[in-house]
Design a protein around this motif. Structure first.
Motif, PDB file in Angstrom:
ATOM      1  N   CYS A  74       0.834  -1.205   0.000  1.00 13.21           N
ATOM      2  CA  CYS A  74       0.000   0.000   0.000  1.00 13.21           C
ATOM      3  C   CYS A  74       0.867   1.253   0.000  1.00 13.21           C
ATOM      4  CB  CYS A  74      -0.935   0.004   1.205  1.00 13.21           C
ATOM      5  SG  CYS A  74      -2.223  -1.259   1.161  1.00 13.21           S
ATOM      6  N   PHE A  75       1.918   1.250   0.802  1.00 13.14           N
ATOM      7  CA  PHE A  75       2.809   2.412   0.848  1.00 13.14           C
ATOM      8  C   PHE A  75       3.463   2.632  -0.507  1.00 13.14           C
ATOM      9  CE2 PHE A  75       6.926   4.408   1.430  1.00 13.14           C
ATOM     10  CZ  PHE A  75       6.590   5.537   2.181  1.00 13.14           C
ATOM     11  N   ASN A  76       3.973   1.587  -1.124  1.00 15.46           N
ATOM     12  CA  ASN A  76       4.638   1.729  -2.420  1.00 15.46           C
ATOM     13  C   ASN A  76       3.700   2.309  -3.474  1.00 15.46           C
ATOM     14  OD1 ASN A  76       7.092   0.770  -1.494  1.00 15.46           O
ATOM     15  ND2 ASN A  76       6.722  -1.334  -2.154  1.00 15.46           N
ATOM     16  N   VAL A  77       2.432   1.936  -3.404  1.00 16.32           N
ATOM     17  CA  VAL A  77       1.458   2.459  -4.367  1.00 16.32           C
ATOM     18  C   VAL A  77       1.178   3.933  -4.113  1.00 16.32           C
ATOM     19  CG1 VAL A  77      -0.969   2.354  -5.080  1.00 16.32           C
ATOM     20  CG2 VAL A  77       0.377   0.256  -4.908  1.00 16.32           C
ATOM     21  N   PHE A  78       0.849   4.287  -2.875  1.00 16.74           N
ATOM     22  CA  PHE A  78       0.426   5.660  -2.583  1.00 16.74           C
ATOM     23  C   PHE A  78       1.598   6.639  -2.476  1.00 16.74           C
ATOM     24  CE2 PHE A  78      -3.288   3.295  -0.714  1.00 16.74           C
ATOM     25  CZ  PHE A  78      -4.174   3.649  -1.727  1.00 16.74           C
ATOM     26  N   ALA A  79       2.809   6.132  -2.242  1.00 17.19           N
ATOM     27  CA  ALA A  79       3.990   6.994  -2.168  1.00 17.19           C
ATOM     28  C   ALA A  79       4.748   7.060  -3.492  1.00 17.19           C
ATOM     29  CB  ALA A  79       4.935   6.500  -1.068  1.00 17.19           C
ATOM     30  N   HIS A  80       4.220   6.365  -4.516  1.00 19.64           N
ATOM     31  CA  HIS A  80       4.840   6.337  -5.844  1.00 19.64           C
ATOM     32  C   HIS A  80       6.274   5.802  -5.781  1.00 19.64           C
ATOM     33  CE1 HIS A  80       5.909   7.482  -9.959  1.00 19.64           C
ATOM     34  NE2 HIS A  80       4.620   7.664 -10.179  1.00 19.64           N
ATOM     35  N   ASN A  81       6.448   4.723  -5.035  1.00 23.74           N
ATOM     36  CA  ASN A  81       7.719   4.004  -5.026  1.00 23.74           C
ATOM     37  C   ASN A  81       7.566   2.818  -5.977  1.00 23.74           C
ATOM     38  OD1 ASN A  81      10.277   2.982  -4.385  1.00 23.74           O
ATOM     39  ND2 ASN A  81       9.434   1.727  -2.739  1.00 23.74           N
ATOM     40  N   ARG A  82       7.919   3.025  -7.231  1.00 20.29           N
ATOM     41  CA  ARG A  82       7.667   2.016  -8.254  1.00 20.29           C
ATOM     42  C   ARG A  82       8.888   1.158  -8.580  1.00 20.29           C
ATOM     43  NH1 ARG A  82       3.103   4.453 -12.410  1.00 20.29           N
ATOM     44  NH2 ARG A  82       1.564   4.830 -10.767  1.00 20.29           N
ATOM     45  N   ASP A  83       9.997   1.436  -7.925  1.00 20.32           N
ATOM     46  CA  ASP A  83      11.185   0.598  -8.109  1.00 20.32           C
ATOM     47  C   ASP A  83      11.124  -0.561  -7.112  1.00 20.32           C
ATOM     48  OD1 ASP A  83      13.571  -0.075  -9.390  1.00 20.32           O
ATOM     49  OD2 ASP A  83      14.782   0.928  -7.870  1.00 20.32           O
ATOM     50  N   ASP A  84       9.971  -1.176  -7.006  1.00 18.66           N
ATOM     51  CA  ASP A  84       9.724  -2.239  -6.025  1.00 18.66           C
ATOM     52  C   ASP A  84      10.048  -3.609  -6.613  1.00 18.66           C
ATOM     53  OD1 ASP A  84       7.622  -1.841  -7.795  1.00 18.66           O
ATOM     54  OD2 ASP A  84       6.035  -2.045  -6.301  1.00 18.66           O
ATOM     55  N   HIS A  85      11.314  -3.773  -7.011  1.00 20.23           N
ATOM     56  CA  HIS A  85      11.744  -5.029  -7.633  1.00 20.23           C
ATOM     57  C   HIS A  85      12.091  -6.072  -6.581  1.00 20.23           C
ATOM     58  CE1 HIS A  85      15.858  -3.957  -6.599  1.00 20.23           C
ATOM     59  NE2 HIS A  85      15.709  -2.805  -7.216  1.00 20.23           N
ATOM     60  N   SER A  86      12.442  -7.272  -7.049  1.00 15.43           N
ATOM     61  CA  SER A  86      12.584  -8.423  -6.162  1.00 15.43           C
ATOM     62  C   SER A  86      13.782  -8.361  -5.221  1.00 15.43           C
ATOM     63  CB  SER A  86      12.642  -9.718  -6.987  1.00 15.43           C
ATOM     64  OG  SER A  86      13.694  -9.675  -7.932  1.00 15.43           O
ATOM     65  N   LYS A  87      14.711  -7.446  -5.432  1.00 17.07           N
ATOM     66  CA  LYS A  87      15.807  -7.300  -4.479  1.00 17.07           C
ATOM     67  C   LYS A  87      15.485  -6.279  -3.400  1.00 17.07           C
ATOM     68  CE  LYS A  87      20.274  -9.017  -5.691  1.00 17.07           C
ATOM     69  NZ  LYS A  87      21.720  -8.734  -5.649  1.00 17.07           N
ATOM     70  N   ASN A  88      14.361  -5.589  -3.545  1.00 18.59           N
ATOM     71  CA  ASN A  88      13.963  -4.615  -2.541  1.00 18.59           C
ATOM     72  C   ASN A  88      12.990  -5.195  -1.521  1.00 18.59           C
ATOM     73  OD1 ASN A  88      15.613  -2.533  -3.259  1.00 18.59           O
ATOM     74  ND2 ASN A  88      14.117  -1.515  -4.576  1.00 18.59           N
ATOM     75  N   PHE A  89      12.892  -6.535  -1.501  1.00 19.31           N
ATOM     76  CA  PHE A  89      12.166  -7.248  -0.455  1.00 19.31           C
ATOM     77  C   PHE A  89      13.087  -8.354   0.045  1.00 19.31           C
ATOM     78  CE2 PHE A  89       9.062  -5.871  -3.642  1.00 19.31           C
ATOM     79  CZ  PHE A  89       8.195  -5.097  -2.874  1.00 19.31           C
ATOM     80  N   SER A  90      13.247  -8.457   1.353  1.00 26.40           N
ATOM     81  CA  SER A  90      14.122  -9.485   1.910  1.00 26.40           C
ATOM     82  C   SER A  90      13.505 -10.109   3.151  1.00 26.40           C
ATOM     83  CB  SER A  90      15.495  -8.898   2.280  1.00 26.40           C
ATOM     84  OG  SER A  90      16.232  -8.529   1.131  1.00 26.40           O
ATOM     85  N   PHE A  91      14.029 -11.282   3.494  1.00 27.60           N
ATOM     86  CA  PHE A  91      13.610 -11.981   4.707  1.00 27.60           C
ATOM     87  C   PHE A  91      14.840 -12.281   5.557  1.00 27.60           C
ATOM     88  CE2 PHE A  91      10.275 -12.731   1.655  1.00 27.60           C
ATOM     89  CZ  PHE A  91       9.104 -12.673   2.415  1.00 27.60           C
ATOM     90  N   LEU A  92      14.637 -12.310   6.875  1.00 27.52           N
ATOM     91  CA  LEU A  92      15.696 -12.613   7.827  1.00 27.52           C
ATOM     92  C   LEU A  92      15.389 -13.926   8.527  1.00 27.52           C
ATOM     93  CD1 LEU A  92      16.003  -9.094   9.546  1.00 27.52           C
ATOM     94  CD2 LEU A  92      17.251  -9.936   7.543  1.00 27.52           C
ATOM     95  N   TYR A  93      16.438 -14.704   8.817  1.00 20.41           N
ATOM     96  CA  TYR A  93      16.248 -15.953   9.548  1.00 20.41           C
ATOM     97  C   TYR A  93      16.555 -15.733  11.013  1.00 20.41           C
ATOM     98  CZ  TYR A  93      16.250 -20.846  10.848  1.00 20.41           C
ATOM     99  OH  TYR A  93      15.958 -22.047  11.452  1.00 20.41           O
ATOM    100  N   GLN A  94      15.568 -15.995  11.872  1.00 22.94           N
ATOM    101  CA  GLN A  94      15.744 -15.881  13.311  1.00 22.94           C
ATOM    102  C   GLN A  94      16.144 -17.249  13.843  1.00 22.94           C
ATOM    103  OE1 GLN A  94      12.031 -14.168  14.789  1.00 22.94           O
ATOM    104  NE2 GLN A  94      12.797 -12.098  14.386  1.00 22.94           N
ATOM    105  N   GLU A  95      17.443 -17.403  14.085  1.00 19.90           N
ATOM    106  CA  GLU A  95      17.994 -18.719  14.396  1.00 19.90           C
ATOM    107  C   GLU A  95      17.441 -19.290  15.696  1.00 19.90           C
ATOM    108  OE1 GLU A  95      22.377 -20.870  14.739  1.00 19.90           O
ATOM    109  OE2 GLU A  95      22.214 -18.686  14.795  1.00 19.90           O
ATOM    110  N   THR A  96      17.302 -18.451  16.734  1.00 16.62           N
ATOM    111  CA  THR A  96      16.850 -18.963  18.026  1.00 16.62           C
ATOM    112  C   THR A  96      15.402 -19.442  17.979  1.00 16.62           C
ATOM    113  OG1 THR A  96      16.282 -16.710  18.718  1.00 16.62           O
ATOM    114  CG2 THR A  96      18.466 -17.536  19.334  1.00 16.62           C
TER     115      THR A  96
END
Length: 375
Positions: free
Chosen positions: A284-306
């Motif tokens: 929603c933010f990317n749409v309403f803030a006109h952040n259109r460079d929302d490619h697949s490297k601009n989303f990431s996940f972290l592994y919580q080891e514990t």
């Protein structure tokens, strides 16, 4: 530089596995036996925790699996590395991806480190302040040259993303500081800082951000690194991270994703609907803030080891932007050109977010962006 044919991968100094060059093209990977018993999957989709030799495709990561390609610098970082290689009379075009990982060694983003490591010969130089760094970055972009190339390599040679940046400590905390590219407006740092404040007001998780003062522009944007965490004793822990590009083994330069897929991926990976709602807010933010460079490297996940689980990383690279053709790099329910409320609610319905809640979140974010952002 000799071609590296085998490479060992480590996580917190524990052996994870090894890579071997296959037919001079692909980097085959195999988990270490002990890691199979005590570790976790680096990528649950393409590298499940199994005793076998995994063979990557040549594309899109030049014969690497995506999780290892995430460790490599791209954009600005690769530019600086290649310039330093040329300075040392080495041809960057002759380097394999494994050689580049060896250059990264233990300086890359995320938690993975690589041995043997290759130390590029560079002088121990420093730059006085952020304004001087910005001027040297501009000189590299405009003239392909800088007397302080060694210092720029030491400061940001392992960074990802297209923009000039450095990795540094601020008050004993790891930060990333960005500098304008040649095509950026002079207030680029101020704009990204403003976007970070707006995103936080919209309930989107971000690391600490700051606008660092300048004598030649309105300031430089900085953010604390989320792939590093201070632990008791003053030490810094490295956190395993993976981009959506790496998870799906797809190039971020190809606009081939839809938020429907990102929602399903988030639910499947995290097994947590709260993480899905975080992704919905970010969409929603990317749409309403006109952040259109929302490619697949601009989303990431972290592994919580514990806790033995994956979570969506804090948001990053949020600013006014366009992608190919001015459209979103990631479509919203099939619409990349001009997505609106109906498209957002369509994505919410497809993943199972109730319409009343989805509409309330989207409306609040739309109002916040309209009142807090200027371009």
């Amino acid at each position: 530089m000799d071609r590296i044919r085998t490479l060992s991968i480590y996580y917190h100094e524990q052996p994870v596995g090894s890579m071997a060059l296959h037919h001079n093209l692909q980097s085959a990977f195999e988990y270490d036996w002990e890691w199979l018993n005590t570790g976790f999957s680096l990528n649950p989709y393409s590298l499940p925790l199994e005793k076998k030799v995994f063979m990557p495709k040549i594309d899109p990561f030049d014969g690497l699996f995506g999780v290892f390609a995430d460790s490599l610098p791209d954009g600005w970082g690769r530019l600086i590395v290649d310039r330093l290689l040329l300075k040392n009379r080495m041809n960057p075009m002759e380097l394999t991806s494994m050689n580049r990982l060896a250059i990264v060694g233990d300086t890359g983003m995320g938690a993975l480190t690589y041995k043997p490591d290759i130390q590029l010969e560079s002088l121990d130089r420093s730059l006085a302040d952020f304004d001087e760094i910005a001027k040297e970055c501009e000189k590299v972009l405009l003239t392909n040259d800088s007397e302080n190339l060694d210092a720029l390599f030491q400061l940001g040679g392992s960074s990802g993303g297209a923009k000039p940046k450095i990795l540094t400590d601020i008050e004993d905390e790891p930060w990333i500081i960005k500098f304008p590219a040649s095509s950026d407006p002079k207030n680029m740092g101020e704009r990204e800082y403003q976007y970070s404040l707006c995103a936080k007001a919209c309930g989107i998780a971000m690391e600490n951000t700051k606008l660092f003062p300048s004598g030649i522009c309105s300031g430089y944007f900085g953010t604390r690194r989320f792939d590093r965490k201070k632990i008791p004793g003053g030490k810094t822990d490295r956190i395993h991270m993976i981009s959506v590009s790496a998870l799906l083994e797809t190039s971020h330069r190809i606009p081939n994703l839809d938020y429907n897929l990102l929602m399903r991926l988030t639910l499947d990976l995290t097994k947590d609907f709260a993480e899905v709602e975080k992704m919905y807010r970010l969409m929603c933010f990317n749409v309403f803030a006109h952040n259109r460079d929302d490619h697949s490297k601009n989303f990431s996940f972290l592994y919580q080891e514990t806790q033995h689980k994956w979570v969506l990383s804090p948001a990053y690279d949020l600013t006014y932007s366009n992608s190919i053709g001015g459209e979103h790099a990631t479509c919203v329910n099939g619409n990349g050109k001009n997505p609106g409320m109906s498209d957002l609610l369509g994505v919410a319905e497809n993943i199972g977010i109730k319409e009343i809640k989805a509409k309330k979140i989207a409306s609040e974010i739309r109002e916040a962006c309209a009142s807090l952002l200027y371009t």
